[in-house]
Design an enzyme around this catalytic site. Sequence first.
Site, PDB file in Angstrom:
ATOM      1  CB  CYS A   3      -0.921  -0.016   1.217  1.00  0.00           C
ATOM      2  SG  CYS A   3      -1.780   1.551   1.476  1.00  0.00           S
ATOM      3  N   GLY A  91     -14.067   7.843  -7.637  1.00  0.00           N
ATOM      4  CA  GLY A  91     -12.781   8.288  -8.185  1.00  0.00           C
ATOM      5  C   GLY A  91     -11.600   7.948  -7.306  1.00  0.00           C
ATOM      6  CG  HIS A  98      -6.635   9.460   0.272  1.00  0.00           C
ATOM      7  ND1 HIS A  98      -6.784   8.150  -0.136  1.00  0.00           N
ATOM      8  CD2 HIS A  98      -6.923  10.217  -0.805  1.00  0.00           C
ATOM      9  CE1 HIS A  98      -7.147   8.129  -1.401  1.00  0.00           C
ATOM     10  NE2 HIS A  98      -7.247   9.379  -1.837  1.00  0.00           N
TER      11      HIS A  98
HETATM   12  P1  AMP Z   1      -7.687   9.421  -4.917  1.00  0.00           P
HETATM   13  O1  AMP Z   1      -7.813   9.504  -6.414  1.00  0.00           O
HETATM   14  O2  AMP Z   1      -8.757  10.150  -4.163  1.00  0.00           O
HETATM   15  O3  AMP Z   1      -7.514   7.994  -4.459  1.00  0.00           O
HETATM   16  O4  AMP Z   1      -6.379  10.211  -4.566  1.00  0.00           O
HETATM   17  C1  AMP Z   1      -5.100   9.675  -4.606  1.00  0.00           C
HETATM   18  C2  AMP Z   1      -4.166  10.826  -4.659  1.00  0.00           C
HETATM   19  O5  AMP Z   1      -2.891  10.387  -4.260  1.00  0.00           O
HETATM   20  C3  AMP Z   1      -4.011  11.463  -6.053  1.00  0.00           C
HETATM   21  O6  AMP Z   1      -4.346  12.841  -5.988  1.00  0.00           O
HETATM   22  C4  AMP Z   1      -2.523  11.249  -6.375  1.00  0.00           C
HETATM   23  O7  AMP Z   1      -1.964  12.337  -7.060  1.00  0.00           O
HETATM   24  C5  AMP Z   1      -1.930  11.090  -4.987  1.00  0.00           C
HETATM   25  N1  AMP Z   1      -0.717  10.298  -4.901  1.00  0.00           N
HETATM   26  C6  AMP Z   1      -0.489   9.048  -5.382  1.00  0.00           C
HETATM   27  N2  AMP Z   1       0.743   8.623  -5.058  1.00  0.00           N
HETATM   28  C7  AMP Z   1       1.310   9.617  -4.331  1.00  0.00           C
HETATM   29  C8  AMP Z   1       2.581   9.800  -3.712  1.00  0.00           C
HETATM   30  N3  AMP Z   1       3.532   8.849  -3.736  1.00  0.00           N
HETATM   31  N4  AMP Z   1       2.819  10.972  -3.062  1.00  0.00           N
HETATM   32  C9  AMP Z   1       1.883  11.939  -3.028  1.00  0.00           C
HETATM   33  N5  AMP Z   1       0.662  11.819  -3.577  1.00  0.00           N
HETATM   34  C10 AMP Z   1       0.381  10.691  -4.233  1.00  0.00           C
HETATM   35 ZN    ZN Z   2      -2.335   1.528   3.633  1.00  0.00          ZN
END
Ligand code: AMP
Ligand code: ZN
Length: 112
Positions: A3, A91, A98
Amino acid sequence: MDCVFCKIANGEIPSKKVYEDDKILVFHDLDPQAPVHVLIIPKQHISSTWEITEENSGIIAYVFEKAPQLAKQLGLDGGFRLVNNCGNDGGQTVQHLHFHLLGGRFMAWPPG
Ligand code: AMP
Ligand code: ZN
């Protein structure tokens, strides 16, 4: 566990940290959608809002308690948007609960 946010929480994957305590971590989103775009995650692995129960919902209250403090710290005096995407139609792309804290520009409604 494979994860990405657990790996960020335990330091295996680097992040641009904004705030950390024993319960949550806040860091800048890799692909910002607004002048300020940070993610607030519980350190505990919870896959999504689908998994919130009477037993673990305290973390949600905690996130909402911290959000206005973080928004002030990030200079979002004009307001902010706190977003949780849940499941495919919501989405959600990372399967670790988060909240997106977004601000620094006017947020349109409804989202696309
Ligand atoms: P969601 O689409 O709501 O699941 O949001 C996931 C978010 O995580 C997206 O806005 C991505 O740009 C962000 N994300 C994915 N990997 C990373 C990472 N390693 N560091 C920072 N943000 C990330
Ligand atoms: Zn996790």
